[in-house]
Scaffold this motif. Sequence first.
Motif, mmCIF file in Angstrom:
data_model
loop_
_atom_site.group_PDB
_atom_site.id
_atom_site.type_symbol
_atom_site.label_atom_id
_atom_site.label_comp_id
_atom_site.label_asym_id
_atom_site.label_seq_id
_atom_site.Cartn_x
_atom_site.Cartn_y
_atom_site.Cartn_z
ATOM 1 N N ASN A 1 -33.020 -14.652 -76.561
ATOM 2 C CA ASN A 1 -31.997 -14.018 -77.394
ATOM 3 C C ASN A 1 -30.892 -13.395 -76.554
ATOM 4 O O ASN A 1 -29.710 -13.419 -76.931
ATOM 5 N N LYS A 2 -31.259 -12.814 -75.427
ATOM 6 C CA LYS A 2 -30.266 -12.207 -74.543
ATOM 7 C C LYS A 2 -29.318 -13.263 -73.994
ATOM 8 O O LYS A 2 -28.105 -13.041 -73.883
ATOM 9 N N LYS B 1 -40.278 -15.235 -72.942
ATOM 10 C CA LYS B 1 -40.192 -14.195 -73.960
ATOM 11 C C LYS B 1 -39.018 -14.459 -74.905
ATOM 12 O O LYS B 1 -37.944 -14.891 -74.487
ATOM 13 N N TRP B 2 -39.257 -14.174 -76.184
ATOM 14 C CA TRP B 2 -38.224 -14.340 -77.204
ATOM 15 C C TRP B 2 -37.000 -13.485 -76.890
ATOM 16 O O TRP B 2 -35.859 -13.917 -77.082
ATOM 17 N N GLU B 3 -37.219 -12.280 -76.386
ATOM 18 C CA GLU B 3 -36.114 -11.381 -76.057
ATOM 19 C C GLU B 3 -35.235 -11.958 -74.949
ATOM 20 O O GLU B 3 -34.016 -11.763 -74.946
ATOM 21 N N HIS B 4 -35.858 -12.672 -74.030
ATOM 22 C CA HIS B 4 -35.118 -13.290 -72.933
ATOM 23 C C HIS B 4 -34.154 -14.357 -73.460
ATOM 24 O O HIS B 4 -32.978 -14.409 -73.080
#
Length: 297
Positions: A45-46, A40-43
């Motif tokens: 970015n985090k 996931k992109w959010e992963h």
Amino acid sequence: MCGPSRCDELDGMLLNIRDGRYLRAKNMLEKLTTLKVPIKWEHVNKIAGDGVAPGRLHIARALVEMGYVENLRQAFNKYLGDDGPAYARGSEPFAETVVQLISRTGGFSALAHPWSLKNPDAIIRSLKGAGLNGMEVYRSDGEVNGFSELAEKYGLLKLGGSDFHGRGGKDESDVGTVKLAITTLCCFLKMARSIWSSAMKDILLKFAEEPSAANLGNMLKFGRLTKFAGFSPINNGIHVVDFCLSSWSSNDDIEDVELEEVICTQINNLFPAKYCPDQSGSMNNLLLMQNTFMASN
């Protein structure tokens, strides 16, 4: 602490590279999804952190955290290496363009990993023509055969690096493990000082022409000074110029006539009713400028 010169030009290139890194990371995630290894992109970015453009290392760490690979090295070997199935190129500018920009903005340019080039002699010759200052010759395991001679051939400073990327594994050298002679550092400082002094003059002249908050910010853009925040550009400028001169200049620079002319220009622009008196030494003129400001307030 002060600089670089031509901030807008440098910022423009860095912004393009940054945007390219975001696009590249998304392309790699799409390829991983096609390979049945969804991330996931959010992963990512985090892991990268707020405001940080994700790179391969961040994606590799996500692969480890998701359990797709055992370690970072395996992530690169299996998916993200230059020849890996999930590798994607960014929007990096040509090397000659980067070297020319570094030269224009008062930086010292050095070529890393020249042994990875397919035609190092031709490329190094081209980069030298663009303004290249040095190249990597030494690694943690010693000098690389043939590249010391290339550096001498094109008049480049011989440098070295450990190539530490935080990937882990016993095969990666630790930070600072490359051994360089103290003479290398001395040669670097000798060559870099003239480059930095030239950039400093450009920065001071720019502020002298327009003592604005924006130009003051450019002077401190990559420094760590914060005590000037909230004050007027002129007041800030006087103390920042003082700091620039004391931290960037050698004793020879301080006595330099051309540099003194820059200071005189600064005084006359900040205080049109005043003039630059006939005093020896740029630092004397700088002190006068400070005293003049204090008296006028």
